[in-house]
Design an enzyme around this catalytic site. Structure first.
Site, short mmCIF file in Angstrom:
data_model
loop_
_atom_site.label_atom_id
_atom_site.label_comp_id
_atom_site.label_asym_id
_atom_site.label_seq_id
_atom_site.Cartn_x
_atom_site.Cartn_y
_atom_site.Cartn_z
N ASP A 155 39.88 31.03 42.34
CA ASP A 155 41.01 31.92 42.06
C ASP A 155 42.09 31.74 43.11
O ASP A 155 41.94 32.16 44.26
CB ASP A 155 40.53 33.38 42.07
CG ASP A 155 41.65 34.34 41.71
OD1 ASP A 155 41.82 34.60 40.51
OD2 ASP A 155 42.37 34.79 42.62
N TYR A 195 49.95 32.16 47.27
CA TYR A 195 48.97 31.95 48.35
C TYR A 195 49.30 30.70 49.18
O TYR A 195 48.78 30.53 50.28
CB TYR A 195 47.54 31.82 47.81
CG TYR A 195 46.99 33.02 47.09
CD1 TYR A 195 47.66 34.25 47.08
CD2 TYR A 195 45.78 32.95 46.39
CE1 TYR A 195 47.16 35.34 46.40
CE2 TYR A 195 45.26 34.05 45.72
CZ TYR A 195 45.96 35.23 45.73
OH TYR A 195 45.45 36.31 45.04
N LYS A 217 48.44 32.01 39.38
CA LYS A 217 49.24 33.18 38.97
C LYS A 217 50.71 32.93 39.23
O LYS A 217 51.05 32.28 40.22
CB LYS A 217 48.79 34.42 39.76
CG LYS A 217 47.29 34.57 39.90
CD LYS A 217 46.85 35.83 40.63
CE LYS A 217 45.35 35.81 40.91
NZ LYS A 217 44.97 35.26 42.21
N HIS A 221 51.03 37.75 38.16
CA HIS A 221 50.41 38.28 39.38
C HIS A 221 50.60 39.79 39.50
O HIS A 221 49.67 40.52 39.85
CB HIS A 221 50.99 37.55 40.60
CG HIS A 221 50.10 37.51 41.78
ND1 HIS A 221 50.04 36.47 42.65
CD2 HIS A 221 49.21 38.43 42.25
CE1 HIS A 221 49.15 36.73 43.61
NE2 HIS A 221 48.64 37.92 43.38
P1 NDP Z 1 37.28 40.51 49.62
O1 NDP Z 1 36.91 41.87 49.15
O2 NDP Z 1 36.76 39.33 48.90
O3 NDP Z 1 36.89 40.43 51.16
C1 NDP Z 1 37.18 39.31 51.95
C2 NDP Z 1 36.85 39.67 53.40
O4 NDP Z 1 35.47 40.01 53.51
C3 NDP Z 1 37.10 38.55 54.36
O5 NDP Z 1 37.56 39.12 55.57
C4 NDP Z 1 35.72 37.93 54.56
O6 NDP Z 1 35.62 37.39 55.87
C5 NDP Z 1 34.82 39.14 54.41
N1 NDP Z 1 33.53 38.77 53.81
C6 NDP Z 1 33.31 37.94 52.77
N2 NDP Z 1 32.00 37.82 52.50
C7 NDP Z 1 31.38 38.62 53.38
C8 NDP Z 1 30.02 38.92 53.60
N3 NDP Z 1 29.07 38.35 52.87
N4 NDP Z 1 29.71 39.79 54.60
C9 NDP Z 1 30.68 40.38 55.35
N5 NDP Z 1 31.99 40.12 55.18
C10 NDP Z 1 32.33 39.25 54.20
O7 NDP Z 1 38.88 40.51 49.73
P2 NDP Z 1 40.10 39.68 49.17
O8 NDP Z 1 41.25 40.60 49.34
O9 NDP Z 1 40.19 38.33 49.76
O10 NDP Z 1 39.83 39.54 47.60
C11 NDP Z 1 39.14 38.46 47.03
C12 NDP Z 1 40.05 37.61 46.18
O11 NDP Z 1 40.71 38.39 45.19
C13 NDP Z 1 41.22 36.98 46.94
O12 NDP Z 1 40.84 35.91 47.77
C14 NDP Z 1 42.12 36.60 45.80
O13 NDP Z 1 41.65 35.44 45.17
C15 NDP Z 1 41.96 37.83 44.89
N6 NDP Z 1 43.01 38.83 45.14
C16 NDP Z 1 43.95 39.02 44.16
C17 NDP Z 1 44.97 39.92 44.31
C18 NDP Z 1 45.96 40.11 43.23
O14 NDP Z 1 46.99 40.74 43.49
N7 NDP Z 1 45.73 39.60 42.05
C19 NDP Z 1 45.11 40.73 45.54
C20 NDP Z 1 44.04 40.50 46.50
C21 NDP Z 1 43.04 39.58 46.28
P3 NDP Z 1 35.51 35.79 56.18
O15 NDP Z 1 36.45 35.09 55.26
O16 NDP Z 1 35.95 35.74 57.61
O17 NDP Z 1 34.08 35.40 55.98
#
Ligand code: NDP
Length: 277
Positions: free
Chosen positions: A46, A51, A76, A109
């Site tokens: 995704d 991005y 998006k 988006h």
């Molecule tokens: P998430 O809820 O996926 O959380 C990501 C965070 O959690 C990062 O800091 C990561 O750290 C940490 N993390 C991941 N796995 C673990 C784990 N197993 N244990 C502990 N911590 C963990 O947040 P996002 O906001 O990134 O959302 C996911 C995806 O959704 C985005 O990447 C994007 O593709 C989409 N998105 C879409 C939006 C929209 O407007 N359409 C808006 C926001 C997100 P680390 O990377 O350091 O491991």
């Protein structure tokens, strides 16, 4: 290798229920971590024009050696590219960066109601699908009113709606509306961005009892509800363990305990009805 189940769209296609999100991943880093994710077994990526990592995603896809037709790529269209011609031109740019001649899913988006160009943009998505440049079309961050409006105006129902969803913010009203139209629900920030949620005692107790991680419990909750889920991580062990959540089954009682975590003020990101970016 972990195999992720497919969830059907109303247009006859389907999507791997758990994918890999790359928001806030630098282009150079994306080239590396997306390849790791594909090697671990993810088949759904995704990304989004905004991005700034579509090139890195494209490089990872090419380097992975996995045939393009076995991968599911979402991108998006950004708010500044709303409008019929503008959106179609933005798609050409995204496809060039990704190094592919189609994406599996193209989303608006944000509706951005104050800008008022989401309907024209939706018509561009319909046209892009007709031209074969995108396989399926959907939306992200649409308030109920704008979601109903584009359906009413065009008769074309998005296959999926990607919005902020996690145990602290469960989107019950929107989910009911989506269900009435046969729209799949997709959770962004499914882990609550890795914050307080993963230390919630309800989550950690279930994780301890099952011998899993809190993140796996949260992801299994999304999957149990039938949501499509796209956790992001750049940490190698988490990339793998998040994917393995597809093998974790929660009992009805465990799901109900997590359902009870829903909060009035649980939203982390912006409210789609009132964005100004
Ligand atoms: P998430 O809820 O996926 O959380 C990501 C965070 O959690 C990062 O800091 C990561 O750290 C940490 N993390 C991941 N796995 C673990 C784990 N197993 N244990 C502990 N911590 C963990 O947040 P996002 O906001 O990134 O959302 C996911 C995806 O959704 C985005 O990447 C994007 O593709 C989409 N998105 C879409 C939006 C929209 O407007 N359409 C808006 C926001 C997100 P680390 O990377 O350091 O491991």
């Amino acid at each position: 290798m972990t195999t992720v189940p497919q969830t059907p769209f109303h247009d006859g296609r389907s999507i791997p229920q758990l994918g890999y999100g790359v928001w806030q991943v630098e282009d150079e880093v994306a080239a590396d971590v997306v390849e790791q994710a594909i090697r671990a077994g993810y088949r759904h990526i995704d990304t989004a024009a905004i991005y700034g990592n579509e090139k890195g995603v494209g490089r990872a896809v090419a380097a992975s050696g996995v045939p393009r037709e076995e991968l599911f790529i979402t991108t998006k269209v950004w708010n500044s590219d709303h409008g019929y011609e503008e959106a179609l031109a933005a798609l050409d740019t995204s496809l060039a960066k990704l190094g592919t001649d189609y994406v599996d899913l193209w989303l608006i988006h944000w509706a951005k109601p104050t800008q008022g160009r989401y309907l024209e943009t939706w018509k561009a998505l319909i046209e892009a699908q007709r031209r074969g440049r995108v396989r399926s079309i959907g939306v992200s961050n649409f308030p109920a009113e704008q979601l109903e409006e584009i359906i009413e105006a065009t008769g074309v129902v998005p296959v999926i709606h990607q919005v902020e969803t996690h145990p602290y913010f469960q989107q019950r009203a929107l989910r009911e509306l989506e269900q009435r139209h046969g729209i799949l629900h997709e959770s962004w920030s499914p882990l609550g961005q890795g914050g307080e949620l993963l230390a919630d005692p309800v989550i950690t107790r279930i994780a301890e009892a099952k011998g899993t991680t809190p993140a796996q419990v949260v992801l299994a909750w999304h999957l149990a509800h039938g949501f499509v889920v796209i956790p992001k991580s750049v940490t190698p062990e988490r990339i793998v363990s998040n994917l393995e959540a597809v093998g974790l089954v929660l009992s009805d009682e465990e799901v109900a305990r997590i359902d009870a975590l829903d909060r009035e003020d649980g939203r982390i990101g912006p409210d789609p009805a009132h964005i100004e970016f």
